[in-house]
Scaffold this motif. Structure first.
Motif, PDB file in Angstrom:
ATOM      1  N   VAL A 100       0.839  -1.201   0.000  1.00  0.00           N
ATOM      2  CA  VAL A 100       0.000   0.000   0.000  1.00  0.00           C
ATOM      3  C   VAL A 100       0.873   1.251   0.000  1.00  0.00           C
ATOM      4  O   VAL A 100       0.597   2.225  -0.716  1.00  0.00           O
ATOM      5  CB  VAL A 100      -0.968  -0.007   1.199  1.00  0.00           C
ATOM      6  N   GLY A 103       2.535   1.672  -3.318  1.00  0.00           N
ATOM      7  CA  GLY A 103       1.533   2.015  -4.318  1.00  0.00           C
ATOM      8  C   GLY A 103       1.247   3.495  -4.434  1.00  0.00           C
ATOM      9  O   GLY A 103       0.678   3.938  -5.440  1.00  0.00           O
ATOM     10  N   ARG A 104       1.656   4.288  -3.445  1.00  0.00           N
ATOM     11  CA  ARG A 104       1.425   5.738  -3.521  1.00  0.00           C
ATOM     12  C   ARG A 104       2.204   6.364  -4.666  1.00  0.00           C
ATOM     13  O   ARG A 104       1.842   7.442  -5.141  1.00  0.00           O
ATOM     14  CB  ARG A 104       1.820   6.388  -2.196  1.00  0.00           C
ATOM     15  N   LEU A 109      -0.836  -1.459  -8.969  1.00  0.00           N
ATOM     16  CA  LEU A 109      -0.263  -2.593  -8.250  1.00  0.00           C
ATOM     17  C   LEU A 109      -0.847  -3.878  -8.819  1.00  0.00           C
ATOM     18  O   LEU A 109      -2.045  -3.949  -9.108  1.00  0.00           O
ATOM     19  CB  LEU A 109      -0.609  -2.524  -6.771  1.00  0.00           C
ATOM     20  N   VAL A 131      -4.685  -5.135   0.251  1.00  0.00           N
ATOM     21  CA  VAL A 131      -4.113  -4.170  -0.693  1.00  0.00           C
ATOM     22  C   VAL A 131      -5.209  -3.575  -1.569  1.00  0.00           C
ATOM     23  O   VAL A 131      -5.265  -2.357  -1.783  1.00  0.00           O
ATOM     24  CB  VAL A 131      -3.014  -4.834  -1.539  1.00  0.00           C
ATOM     25  N   ALA A 135      -5.257   0.547  -1.081  1.00  0.00           N
ATOM     26  CA  ALA A 135      -4.271   1.237  -1.918  1.00  0.00           C
ATOM     27  C   ALA A 135      -4.840   2.507  -2.531  1.00  0.00           C
ATOM     28  O   ALA A 135      -6.042   2.607  -2.805  1.00  0.00           O
ATOM     29  CB  ALA A 135      -3.777   0.301  -3.024  1.00  0.00           C
ATOM     30  N   VAL A 139      -5.498  -1.406  -8.215  1.00  0.00           N
ATOM     31  CA  VAL A 139      -4.925  -2.706  -7.850  1.00  0.00           C
ATOM     32  C   VAL A 139      -5.523  -3.767  -8.760  1.00  0.00           C
ATOM     33  O   VAL A 139      -6.747  -3.899  -8.846  1.00  0.00           O
ATOM     34  CB  VAL A 139      -5.211  -3.054  -6.381  1.00  0.00           C
TER      35      VAL A 139
END
Length: 298
Positions: A100, A103-104, A109, A131, A135, A139
């Motif tokens: 997570v 993922g920024r 992802l 996730v 996220a 995703v």
């Protein structure tokens, strides 16, 4: 939300067969998008191993294993696409938190449907579910036939679900139309509808609102959700379909012959539980194709 086009695609790896298939899929996706691929392994090995060292390596044995896992995954991706730019990370964190956080700064992802751990018997692994629920970027969870083999998409269709919340649906449609444009395939937008009588078992049928009125409202909602995408991507074959029945069932049926199913998820600031609606939660567990969960901040 939007992501700069040069942000890397991140894939979570743990050495399991599902994660290696995720590497294959993610490598294909990164090559298609023309972005780097970042392979991430995360584990709190220090908590369990203390100062135990890998033989002749001067590192905890779990860290040695982790580095071997990401190196193997990187070689696998590079064999699949020789020109693909790859990088690897080994992070001493819980996998869901690490992914997570990473993922920024990611365009998206990619995670396998299951991973290692005591909850592997669940329909969807706990890491993948966490996730997808938290996220800040899209995703993609590999489900269905794509979770069983790392193979290019062959069905030739992207499906996006259009729900009740305009902002959530708009984010999902924006992502889905870009994916369809990249693949050169049609995009099918699906909106489910039901008459009130169908929602409450045991009640007599309502006659004040005919079914065609509900279907018409569904069609209007669908058209509003895809209008901007249709204008921005006129070359994409954008198909609209309203379906009577439960949204979850309609999307699962559509996943049977799709390459990718796209759904939206609302993100509420300050909320720490699983931020997935019932429909999104259901398709994550049962979809016959990969599922992209696209977040929208309220």
């Amino acid at each position: 939300m939007t992501n700069p086009p040069d942000r890397p695609l991140v894939v979570g790896v743990d050495g399991s067969e599902p994660s290696l298939r995720a590497v294959d899929w993610a490598a294909d996706e990164a090559a298609l998008r023309g972005v780097p691929l970042r392979l991430v392994y995360a584990s709190l090995w220090e908590r369990y191993e203390g100062v135990a060292l890998g033989q002749d390596r001067g590192k905890p044995s779990e860290q040695v294993l982790a580095e071997d896992i990401v190196a193997t995954a990187a070689r696998r991706a590079e064999r699949r696409h020789a020109d693909l730019k790859t990088s690897t990370d080994v992070l001493p964190e819980e996998p869901e938190y690490a992914l997570v956080r990473v993922g920024r700064d990611a365009g998206a992802l990619v995670v396998g449907s299951r991973g290692r751990g005591t909850l592997a018997e669940l329909l969807l692994g706990s890491v993948s579910l966490a996730v997808a629920a938290h996220a800040d970027c899209p995703v993609i969870v590999l489900r269905g036939s794509h979770a069983n083999r790392g193979a290019p998409a062959t069905r030739g269709r992207v499906v996006v679900g259009v729900g009740e919340e305009p902002g959530v649906s708009a984010a999902a449609v924006r992502f889905a139309v870009r994916e369809a444009a990249l693949r050169g395939v049609p995009l099918e937008a699906v909106r489910a509808w039901r008459c009130p009588a169908h929602e409450s078992a045991g009640r007599p049928p309502l006659t004040g609102e005919p079914a065609r009125l509900h279907e018409g409202r569904a069609a209007e909602t669908l058209e509003a959700a895809v209008r901007e995408a249709a204008e921005r991507y006129p070359d994409v074959d954008l198909r609209r379909r309203t379906v009577e029945g439960q949204a979850r069932r309609a999307l699962l049926d559509a996943s049977l012959d799709a390459d990718l199913l796209v759904v939206g998820a609302r993100r509420d600031p300050g909320h720490h539980g699983l931020q997935l609606g019932r429909v999104t939660h259901g398709v994550l567990h049962h979809s016959a194709c990969p599922v992209a969960v696209v977040p929208h901040r309220a």
